[in-house]
Design an enzyme around this catalytic site. Structure first.
Site, short mmCIF file in Angstrom:
data_model
loop_
_atom_site.label_atom_id
_atom_site.label_comp_id
_atom_site.label_asym_id
_atom_site.label_seq_id
_atom_site.Cartn_x
_atom_site.Cartn_y
_atom_site.Cartn_z
CD GLU A 176 -2.78 -1.14 -0.11
OE1 GLU A 176 -3.18 -0.09 -0.64
OE2 GLU A 176 -2.97 -2.26 -0.62
CD1 TRP A 223 -1.12 -0.54 -4.20
CD2 TRP A 223 -1.66 0.78 -5.93
NE1 TRP A 223 -1.62 -1.32 -5.21
CE2 TRP A 223 -1.97 -0.55 -6.28
CE3 TRP A 223 -1.91 1.79 -6.86
CZ2 TRP A 223 -2.52 -0.89 -7.52
CZ3 TRP A 223 -2.46 1.45 -8.09
CH2 TRP A 223 -2.75 0.12 -8.41
CD1 TRP A 248 -13.59 10.60 -13.75
CD2 TRP A 248 -12.21 11.81 -12.48
NE1 TRP A 248 -12.75 11.28 -14.58
CE2 TRP A 248 -11.87 12.02 -13.84
CE3 TRP A 248 -11.47 12.47 -11.50
CZ2 TRP A 248 -10.85 12.87 -14.23
CZ3 TRP A 248 -10.44 13.31 -11.89
CH2 TRP A 248 -10.13 13.51 -13.25
C1 LIG Z 1 -11.59 7.03 -4.13
C2 LIG Z 1 -10.39 7.01 -3.20
C3 LIG Z 1 -9.92 8.21 -2.67
C4 LIG Z 1 -8.81 8.20 -1.81
N1 LIG Z 1 -8.36 9.40 -1.30
C5 LIG Z 1 -7.25 9.41 -0.50
C6 LIG Z 1 -6.74 10.63 0.02
O1 LIG Z 1 -7.25 11.74 -0.24
N2 LIG Z 1 -5.66 10.57 0.86
C7 LIG Z 1 -5.06 9.38 1.18
O2 LIG Z 1 -4.08 9.39 1.94
N3 LIG Z 1 -5.50 8.22 0.66
C8 LIG Z 1 -6.58 8.19 -0.15
N4 LIG Z 1 -7.03 6.99 -0.65
C9 LIG Z 1 -6.27 5.75 -0.39
C10 LIG Z 1 -6.70 4.96 0.85
O3 LIG Z 1 -8.07 4.77 0.86
C11 LIG Z 1 -6.27 5.62 2.15
O4 LIG Z 1 -4.91 5.97 2.08
C12 LIG Z 1 -6.46 4.68 3.32
O5 LIG Z 1 -7.80 4.30 3.43
C13 LIG Z 1 -6.00 5.35 4.59
O6 LIG Z 1 -6.19 4.49 5.69
P1 LIG Z 1 -4.97 3.91 6.51
O7 LIG Z 1 -4.02 4.99 6.85
O8 LIG Z 1 -5.55 3.09 7.61
O9 LIG Z 1 -4.29 2.99 5.40
P2 LIG Z 1 -3.41 1.68 5.49
O10 LIG Z 1 -4.20 0.59 4.86
O11 LIG Z 1 -2.87 1.45 6.83
O12 LIG Z 1 -2.22 2.03 4.48
C14 LIG Z 1 -1.04 2.72 4.90
C15 LIG Z 1 -0.82 3.95 4.09
O13 LIG Z 1 -0.61 3.61 2.72
C16 LIG Z 1 -1.17 4.62 1.88
N5 LIG Z 1 -2.23 3.99 1.07
C17 LIG Z 1 -3.02 2.96 1.42
N6 LIG Z 1 -3.83 2.63 0.41
C18 LIG Z 1 -3.55 3.48 -0.59
C19 LIG Z 1 -4.05 3.65 -1.91
N7 LIG Z 1 -5.01 2.86 -2.42
N8 LIG Z 1 -3.54 4.63 -2.66
C20 LIG Z 1 -2.56 5.43 -2.20
N9 LIG Z 1 -2.05 5.32 -0.96
C21 LIG Z 1 -2.53 4.36 -0.18
C22 LIG Z 1 -1.76 5.68 2.79
O14 LIG Z 1 -0.80 6.70 2.97
C23 LIG Z 1 -2.00 4.90 4.08
O15 LIG Z 1 -2.01 5.71 5.22
C24 LIG Z 1 -8.15 6.98 -1.51
C25 LIG Z 1 -8.64 5.78 -2.06
C26 LIG Z 1 -9.75 5.80 -2.89
C27 LIG Z 1 -10.25 4.49 -3.46
#
Ligand SMILES: Cc1cc2nc3c(=O)[nH]c(=O)nc-3n(C[C@H](O)[C@H](O)[C@H](O)COP(=O)(O)OP(=O)(O)OC[C@H]3O[C@@H](n4cnc5c(N)ncnc54)[C@H](O)[C@@H]3O)c2cc1C
Length: 496
Positions: A272, A275, A357
Site C-alpha cells: 500500500e 501504491w 469522478w
Molecule cells: C476514491 C479514493 C480516494 C482516496 N483518497 C485518499 C486521500 O485523499 N488521501 C489518502 O491518503 N488516501 C486516499 N485513498 C487511499 C486509501 O483509501 C487511504 O490511504 C487509506 O484508506 C488510509 O487508511 P490507513 O491509513 O488506515 O491505510 P493503510 O491501509 O494502513 O495504508 C497505509 C498507508 O498507505 C497509503 N495507502 C493505502 N492505500 C492506498 C491507496 N489505495 N492509494 C494510495 N495510498 C494508499 C496511505 O498513505 C495509508 O495511510 C483513496 C482511495 C480511494 C479508493
C-alpha cells in the site's frame, strides 16, 4: 551562516532531509511556514484537515523550539503572493541558504518556480525529497519513461529498495538553547480534529502499535470496515508528520527484515505504501493529473450525468444502498473513510450514478482529514476506469454483494444507519421489503437506481468511446495531450 527551513507538507523534525541538511555545519537555523488561506480554499481542502494542520504547526513549533529553532508563520492569500512575501521577509531577516522538501502538485511546482525566479538564488536554494522513499522521477522504464502500470513500477521500486535500502534521518541536534515556542493558530474555517492525537510522537506511537498488533493479519483484516485492521496513519502521512521511510523502519523493526514479495509477512502493508508512491511518481511525470484531466485522454469524452439530486443523495448517504450510505455518513461525521468503502462509494458514484469522478474527488477533498491530491485523484480515477492501471471499465462493484462480503453482519452499517438498527442481519443489505412490511413509517430511502441496469449503462458509456477505425485523435485527446506537453515544457528547468 544563517539557514532558513521552509516547512510545507513535511511537518516533522525526524527524517526531514531539508531540516537535517540545514542543521549540519553549525549554521544558525530558523524556520517558516507560509499559510495561503485562499489557495487552501481553492484547492477545496477540508476544515477538519485545516484544524489538524493548525494543531500540527503548533506542535512543530514546540518541537523546533526545543532544538533552538524559531518557527515563524507568514500569511498570504495565494501561492502567487509567496515570492514577494518571502523576498520581503528575507530582506528583513537575511539568510544565506533556503532549505525545503519538494512538493509535487502543479500549483506548488509553479509557486516554487516563481520563488526561484524571484529570489535569483539569493539566498541559495536547496531542495530535497522528503515525501517518498524514492524521489519521484527517479524510477523509470528502460526507455526512461514513468511506468503507467503498478506491477512493473512496484518491481522496480522493490529492486531499488534491495539495491540501495532506504535512508532514515534522525532529528537534528539542538542548534541553540531551547526557545519559548510561538503560539500558532491558523485562520479560516476549522472543524475539530481532536479525535486524532497530535504530533510526531503520537504518529510514531500509532505506527509502532499498528506494526506490533496488525501488520501480520493486515492482508486479511484490511478489507473489513467494522474491524480496526488498517493503520489509520493517512492523516499523518498526508501532512508529512510521518514519513514513508519511518514506516519502512517500523516494518523492519517489527519483523527483523523488510518483506520483498507477495505472500511474505507484512508485504501487503508495504504494498500500500508503494501504491502511495506510484500515484506520487505519476503526478510528477503527468502534471495534467493535478488539473482535473483524466489519465486516459479518450475517457475525457465520457458523457457523465448531470443529476444534482443523485449527487446530493450520494453526499448525504441517502442512496438506499446501506453500505454506501453508511460509508458516506461516516465520512461526513468523522472526516475519514476506510479504503474498501472508498472504493465502493467511488464505484457507485461513477458507475451506478454515472456522475463524474471529478465531483467525487472534490467532495472527498472537502471532507477528508487525510485529503491529498495524488492518492485522492489516483483512487478516483482508478475507480472510474479513467486512470493509470485503473479498474477495467466493465468491472462494476455490486454495492449489495460488497456489503455482504465485507460487512456480513451489518455491524458497520448499523453503526452509521440507526434507522436500520432493527433490521435482521439477513435483510440488512437490502432492507426495503422488510422495512416496508415491519416499519411502514420508516424514513430510509428506496434504492435510487437499479444496480443491474446502471451497470449496463456504465459499460455502454465506455463502449461508446471505442472507435477502432479512428485515425486521428479526438478533440478531447488532442487538447489533453497539448496541455500535458505545455505543462512539461513550462516545468522544465524547475529547481524545486
Ligand atoms: C476514491 C479514493 C480516494 C482516496 N483518497 C485518499 C486521500 O485523499 N488521501 C489518502 O491518503 N488516501 C486516499 N485513498 C487511499 C486509501 O483509501 C487511504 O490511504 C487509506 O484508506 C488510509 O487508511 P490507513 O491509513 O488506515 O491505510 P493503510 O491501509 O494502513 O495504508 C497505509 C498507508 O498507505 C497509503 N495507502 C493505502 N492505500 C492506498 C491507496 N489505495 N492509494 C494510495 N495510498 C494508499 C496511505 O498513505 C495509508 O495511510 C483513496 C482511495 C480511494 C479508493
Amino acid at each position: 551562516m544563517r539557514h532558513l527551513v521552509w516547512f510545507r507538507s513535511d511537518l516533522r523534525v525526524a527524517d526531514n532531509p531539508a531540516l537535517f541538511e540545514a542543521c549540519v555545519n553549525g549554521a544558525t537555523v530558523s524556520a517558516i511556514y507560509i499559510d495561503c488561506l485562499e489557495q487552501w480554499q481553492s484547492h477545496g481542502r477540508s476544515a477538519i484537515q485545516r484544524d489538524f494542520l493548525s494543531r500540527h504547526l503548533q506542535a512543530l513549533s514546540a518541537e523546533l523550539s526545543q532544538l533552538g529553532i524559531d518557527l515563524t508563520l507568514l500569511e498570504v492569500a495565494r501561492f502567487s503572493d509567496v515570492p514577494q512575501c518571502l523576498a520581503a521577509w528575507l530582506a528583513k531577516h537575511p539568510h544565506d541558504a533556503l532549505y525545503a522538501n519538494r512538493e509535487i502538485a502543479i500549483d506548488e511546482r509553479r509557486r516554487d518556480k516563481a520563488v526561484q525566479a524571484h529570489l535569483k538564488n539569493t539566498p541559495s536554494i536547496h531542495v530535497f525529497n522528503g515525501d517518498c522513499v524514492f524521489n519521484p522521477g527517479s524510477l523509470t522504464t528502460q526507455s526512461g519513461d514513468m511506468y503507467k502500470v503498478f506491477t512493473p513500477f512496484s518491481k522496480t521500486w522493490l529492486a531499488q529498495l534491495r539495491a540501495s535500502g532506504f535512508r532514515l534521518l534522525p532529528p537534528p541536534n539542538a542548534q541553540a538553547k531551547p526557545l519559548t515556542p510561538r503560539d500558532i493558530e491558523l485562520k479560516g474555517e476549522r472543524v475539530s480534529s481532536n479525535h486524532w492525537p497530535c504530533g510526531e510522537r503520537a504518529a510514531a506511537q500509532r505506527l509502532a502499535q499498528f506494526c506490533e498488533s496488525h501488520l501480520y493479519d493486515y492482508g486479511h483484516a484490511r478489507d473489513y470496515p467494522a474491524v480496526a485492521g488498517t493503520s489509520g496513519l493517512s492523516p499523518y502521512l498526508a501532512l508529512g508528520v510521518l514519513s514513508p521511510n519511518q514506516c519502512l523502519a517500523a516494518i523492519e523493526q517489527q519483523l527483523g527484515f523488510l518483506p520483498m514479495s507477495r505472500g511474505e509477512q507484512g508485504f501487503a502493508w508495504l504494498n500500500e505504501l508503494i501504491w502511495r508512491e506510484f500515484y506520487r511518481h505519476l503526478m510528477v511525470a503527468f502534471p495534467q493529473l493535478s488539473m482535473n484531466r483524466a489519465f486516459k485522454p479518450d475517457t475525457e469524452g465520457l458523457q457523465w450525468s448531470q443529476d444534482s439530486g443523485a449527487f446530493q443523495a450520494w453526499c448525504q448517504g441517502q442512496t438506499g444502498y446501506p453500505i454506501v450510505d453508511a460509508a458516506m455518513r461516516c465520512l461526513n461525521a468523522t472526516g475519514w473513510m476506510h479504503n474498501r468503502l472508498r472504493m465502493i462509494v467511488a464505484s457507485f458514484l461513477t458507475k451506478d450514478l454515472h456522475l463524474s469522478w471529478r465531483q467525487g474527488e472534490d467532495y472527498f477533498m472537502s471532507c477528508l482529514i487525510d485529503g491529498e491530491l495524488a492518492a485522492n485523484n489516483g483512487g478516483w480515477q482508478w475507480a472510474a476506469g479513467t486512470g493509470a492501471d485503473a479498474a477495467p471499465y466493465f468491472r462494476v462493484f455490486n454495492p449489495t454483494t460488497q456489503g455482504e462480503r465485507f460487512d456480513g453482519k451489518g455491524e458497520f452499517i448499523r453503526q452509521w444507519l440507526p434507522e436500520l438498527a432493527d433490521v435482521p442481519t439477513k435483510y440488512i443489505h437490502s432492507p426495503h421489503d422488510w422495512l416496508n412490511q415491519h416499519q411502514p413509517a420508516h424514513q430510509y430511502p428506496a434504492p435510487i437506481v437499479d444496480h443491474k441496469r446502471a451497470r449496463l449503462h456504465a459499460i455502454a458509456m465506455f463502449d461508446a468511446l471505442k472507435d477502432n477505425s479512428r485515425e486521428h485523435l479526438s478533440p478531447h485527446e488532442l487538447s489533453a495531450q497539448q496541455q500535458a506537453q505545455a505543462m512539461l515544457k513550462e516545468l522544465d528547468q524547475e529547481v524545486i
